[in-house]
Design a protein around this motif. Structure first.
Motif, PDB file in Angstrom:
ATOM      1  N   LEU A 191      -1.365   4.676  27.603  1.00  0.00           N
ATOM      2  CA  LEU A 191      -1.739   4.906  29.060  1.00  0.00           C
ATOM      3  C   LEU A 191      -1.921   6.499  29.394  1.00  0.00           C
ATOM      4  N   MET A 192      -2.844   6.654  30.072  1.00  0.00           N
ATOM      5  CA  MET A 192      -3.169   8.103  30.378  1.00  0.00           C
ATOM      6  C   MET A 192      -3.114   8.127  32.047  1.00  0.00           C
ATOM      7  N   HIS A 193      -2.498   8.879  32.628  1.00  0.00           N
ATOM      8  CA  HIS A 193      -2.564   9.349  33.921  1.00  0.00           C
ATOM      9  C   HIS A 193      -2.358  10.842  34.299  1.00  0.00           C
ATOM     10  N   ASP A 194      -2.517  11.194  35.390  1.00  0.00           N
ATOM     11  CA  ASP A 194      -2.408  12.595  36.116  1.00  0.00           C
ATOM     12  C   ASP A 194      -1.194  12.857  36.057  1.00  0.00           C
ATOM     13  N   ARG A 195      -0.733  13.873  36.694  1.00  0.00           N
ATOM     14  CA  ARG A 195       0.537  14.315  37.287  1.00  0.00           C
ATOM     15  C   ARG A 195       0.805  14.445  38.519  1.00  0.00           C
ATOM     16  N   ASP A 196       0.643  13.282  39.147  1.00  0.00           N
ATOM     17  CA  ASP A 196       0.850  12.899  40.459  1.00  0.00           C
ATOM     18  C   ASP A 196       2.530  12.692  40.231  1.00  0.00           C
ATOM     19  N   LYS A 197       3.249  13.130  41.343  1.00  0.00           N
ATOM     20  CA  LYS A 197       4.753  13.125  41.343  1.00  0.00           C
ATOM     21  C   LYS A 197       5.145  11.715  41.392  1.00  0.00           C
ATOM     22  N   THR A 198       4.256  10.771  41.893  1.00  0.00           N
ATOM     23  CA  THR A 198       4.783   9.265  41.947  1.00  0.00           C
ATOM     24  C   THR A 198       4.977   8.802  40.583  1.00  0.00           C
ATOM     25  N   HIS A 224     -10.558   6.748  21.240  1.00  0.00           N
ATOM     26  CA  HIS A 224      -9.258   6.025  21.613  1.00  0.00           C
ATOM     27  C   HIS A 224      -9.560   4.623  22.530  1.00  0.00           C
ATOM     28  N   ALA A 225     -10.965   4.455  22.714  1.00  0.00           N
ATOM     29  CA  ALA A 225     -11.096   3.429  23.900  1.00  0.00           C
ATOM     30  C   ALA A 225     -10.563   2.108  23.634  1.00  0.00           C
ATOM     31  N   ALA A 226     -10.510   1.769  22.220  1.00  0.00           N
ATOM     32  CA  ALA A 226      -9.997   0.240  22.111  1.00  0.00           C
ATOM     33  C   ALA A 226      -8.462  -0.117  22.467  1.00  0.00           C
ATOM     34  N   THR A 227      -7.688   1.060  22.619  1.00  0.00           N
ATOM     35  CA  THR A 227      -6.355   0.848  23.097  1.00  0.00           C
ATOM     36  C   THR A 227      -5.836   1.455  24.228  1.00  0.00           C
ATOM     37  N   LEU A 228      -6.893   2.509  24.701  1.00  0.00           N
ATOM     38  CA  LEU A 228      -6.422   3.324  25.750  1.00  0.00           C
ATOM     39  C   LEU A 228      -6.938   2.678  27.225  1.00  0.00           C
ATOM     40  N   TRP A 229      -5.830   2.781  27.812  1.00  0.00           N
ATOM     41  CA  TRP A 229      -5.851   2.618  29.566  1.00  0.00           C
ATOM     42  C   TRP A 229      -5.713   3.802  30.303  1.00  0.00           C
ATOM     43  N   GLN A 230      -6.385   3.920  31.249  1.00  0.00           N
ATOM     44  CA  GLN A 230      -6.429   5.372  32.158  1.00  0.00           C
ATOM     45  C   GLN A 230      -5.899   4.618  33.536  1.00  0.00           C
ATOM     46  N   LEU A 240      -7.569   1.051  34.210  1.00  0.00           N
ATOM     47  CA  LEU A 240      -9.071   0.669  33.489  1.00  0.00           C
ATOM     48  C   LEU A 240      -8.799   0.732  32.085  1.00  0.00           C
ATOM     49  N   HIS A 241      -9.187  -0.304  31.514  1.00  0.00           N
ATOM     50  CA  HIS A 241      -9.240  -0.331  29.841  1.00  0.00           C
ATOM     51  C   HIS A 241     -10.639   0.342  29.597  1.00  0.00           C
ATOM     52  N   VAL A 242     -10.615   1.397  28.626  1.00  0.00           N
ATOM     53  CA  VAL A 242     -11.591   2.570  28.587  1.00  0.00           C
ATOM     54  C   VAL A 242     -12.794   1.740  27.646  1.00  0.00           C
ATOM     55  N   ASP A 243     -12.380   0.750  26.970  1.00  0.00           N
ATOM     56  CA  ASP A 243     -13.411   0.105  25.827  1.00  0.00           C
ATOM     57  C   ASP A 243     -14.008  -0.876  26.500  1.00  0.00           C
ATOM     58  N   SER A 244     -13.367  -1.924  27.156  1.00  0.00           N
ATOM     59  CA  SER A 244     -14.109  -3.220  28.093  1.00  0.00           C
ATOM     60  C   SER A 244     -14.462  -2.707  29.054  1.00  0.00           C
ATOM     61  N   ARG A 245     -13.892  -1.554  29.834  1.00  0.00           N
ATOM     62  CA  ARG A 245     -14.318  -1.202  31.163  1.00  0.00           C
ATOM     63  C   ARG A 245     -13.464  -2.322  32.271  1.00  0.00           C
ATOM     64  N   GLN A 246     -12.729  -3.219  31.724  1.00  0.00           N
ATOM     65  CA  GLN A 246     -12.159  -4.138  32.502  1.00  0.00           C
ATOM     66  C   GLN A 246     -11.110  -3.229  33.401  1.00  0.00           C
ATOM     67  N   VAL A 247     -10.892  -3.612  34.456  1.00  0.00           N
ATOM     68  CA  VAL A 247     -10.067  -3.247  35.546  1.00  0.00           C
ATOM     69  C   VAL A 247      -8.847  -3.881  36.170  1.00  0.00           C
ATOM     70  N   PHE A 248      -7.998  -3.326  36.442  1.00  0.00           N
ATOM     71  CA  PHE A 248      -6.704  -4.302  37.337  1.00  0.00           C
ATOM     72  C   PHE A 248      -6.274  -3.425  38.302  1.00  0.00           C
TER      73      PHE A 248
END
Length: 354
Positions: free
Chosen positions: A235-242, A164-170, A193-201
């Motif tokens: 967009l994938m993230h963990d279960r942080d309460k924030t 799912h790298a092309a459209t997936l961010w973590q 982080l964009h999984v496909d390109s590895r670019q970050v913000f």
């Protein structure tokens, strides 16, 4: 062995004209039997070549019938070469040796950094130099007492996410203990982080990563992704309460699917976790950070380095946003310069323009 040959010569010398052909036929058969017990290819020394040439030159057309230790054509070539100035040319075996300039550059990069052999190969490729093979680079490092492996901890990757790298961010939070006028405090940034390109913000830092701040950073992230023409469908993230319901609703309102990682499964968010580890080990661990401005400056410098100057092993040692230099036909070590950021913590090598 010498006694055997001595007796053989005495036997031949005392033989009659009729006995010699029978003896030669037997010796030829015996030689064939012995030859079958040996490897198909036999290496001979220069001295042995000269002896074969000396006696083989007198055989004439019989060369094609008698010679078996090498191909008859090979012996004939040696005979021709022996008549030329310089004699028989020595044969260089194995792969050609890596150019000394490249060897020196490999050793220099390894000594000036904590890089493994694949990262060094990436730097060479970025300079337009065709890297030697992996084993050659590893052997060069070992010969000079250098560890070919990078100095970092082990990490695992969830291969499923690559589908799912092309459209997936973590995304994930990262906190750093910083020194302020009020003492030591935790400072936070949010990493996308964009999984496909590895670019970050990476967002600006804050001491209070509450719901309002997080929602605002998500909006800034979406603007950034749009400006870079990077698709955001998941967009994938963990279960942080924030990551509250309101934060997720902001994403869902933009038709972005939110995926929460499973409990106690950090590897499902592996790409952004690995980047945060890189940010920490290659940059922030080297500094005592004094407040927000200092933190934002360090992160900004690292992100520029990460995008524009660092070759990425997961992307076949390519740069993320810059174009590799063309391959150099002739390498001059003096033309290779080292550019430093943050007082030498971050380094990359480039060819100086002529």
């Amino acid at each position: 062995m010498k006694n055997i040959y001595h007796k053989l010569l005495l036997l031949i010398a005392g033989s009659t004209q009729k006995e010699l052909p029978a003896q030669i036929r037997y010796l030829k058969v015996e030689n064939e039997v012995l030859r079958s017990k040996l490897p198909k290819r036999i290496s001979v020394t220069t001295q042995e070549k000269n002896r074969l040439v000396k006696f083989g030159a007198k055989l004439g057309k019989a060369v094609h019938e008698i010679v078996t230790i090498v191909a008859p054509s090979t012996l004939l070539r040696w005979i021709r070469e022996s008549k030329k100035p310089g004699g028989i040319k020595p044969v260089r075996k194995g792969r050609p040796r890596t150019k000394e300039e490249i060897r020196e550059l490999i050793i220099r990069m390894a000594r000036e950094n904590d890089w493994g052999y694949t990262r060094i190969m990436g730097e060479l490729k970025k300079l337009g130099i065709k890297p030697p093979s992996r084993n050659t680079v590893k052997n060069i490092l070992k010969e000079n007492g250098l560890d070919p492996g990078p100095k970092r901890g082990e990490g695992t990757w969830d291969e499923f996410l690559k589908m799912h790298a092309a459209t997936l961010w973590q995304c994930d939070f990262y906190s750093k203990r910083v020194l302020t006028l009020k003492g030591w405090r935790d400072l936070y940034v949010l990493v996308f982080l964009h999984v496909d390109s590895r670019q970050v913000f990476i967002t600006s830092s804050t001491f209070h990563p509450n719901e309002e701040w997080t929602t605002l950073q998500v909006e800034k992230f979406l603007e950034h992704a749009k400006s870079k023409e990077l698709s955001v469908q998941t967009l994938m993230h963990d279960r942080d309460k924030t990551f509250t319901t309101k934060v997720d609703a902001t994403l869902q309102a933009m038709d972005i699917r939110v995926v929460k990682s499973a409990y106690r499964s950090p590897n499902t968010n592996a790409f952004v976790e690995r980047f945060i580890q890189t940010l920490q080990q290659e940059c922030l661990d080297h500094f005592v950070v004094f407040g927000q401005e200092h933190m934002d400056y360090l992160v900004h410098e690292f992100v520029d380095f990460y995008h524009e100057e660092q070759p990425h092993q997961g992307k076949e040692n390519q740069l993320l946003t810059s174009v590799d230099q063309p391959e150099a036909e002739i390498l001059s070590i003096n033309s290779v310069k080292c550019h430093e950021r943050l007082g030498g913590v971050l380094k990359h090598y480039h060819r100086q323009a002529a």
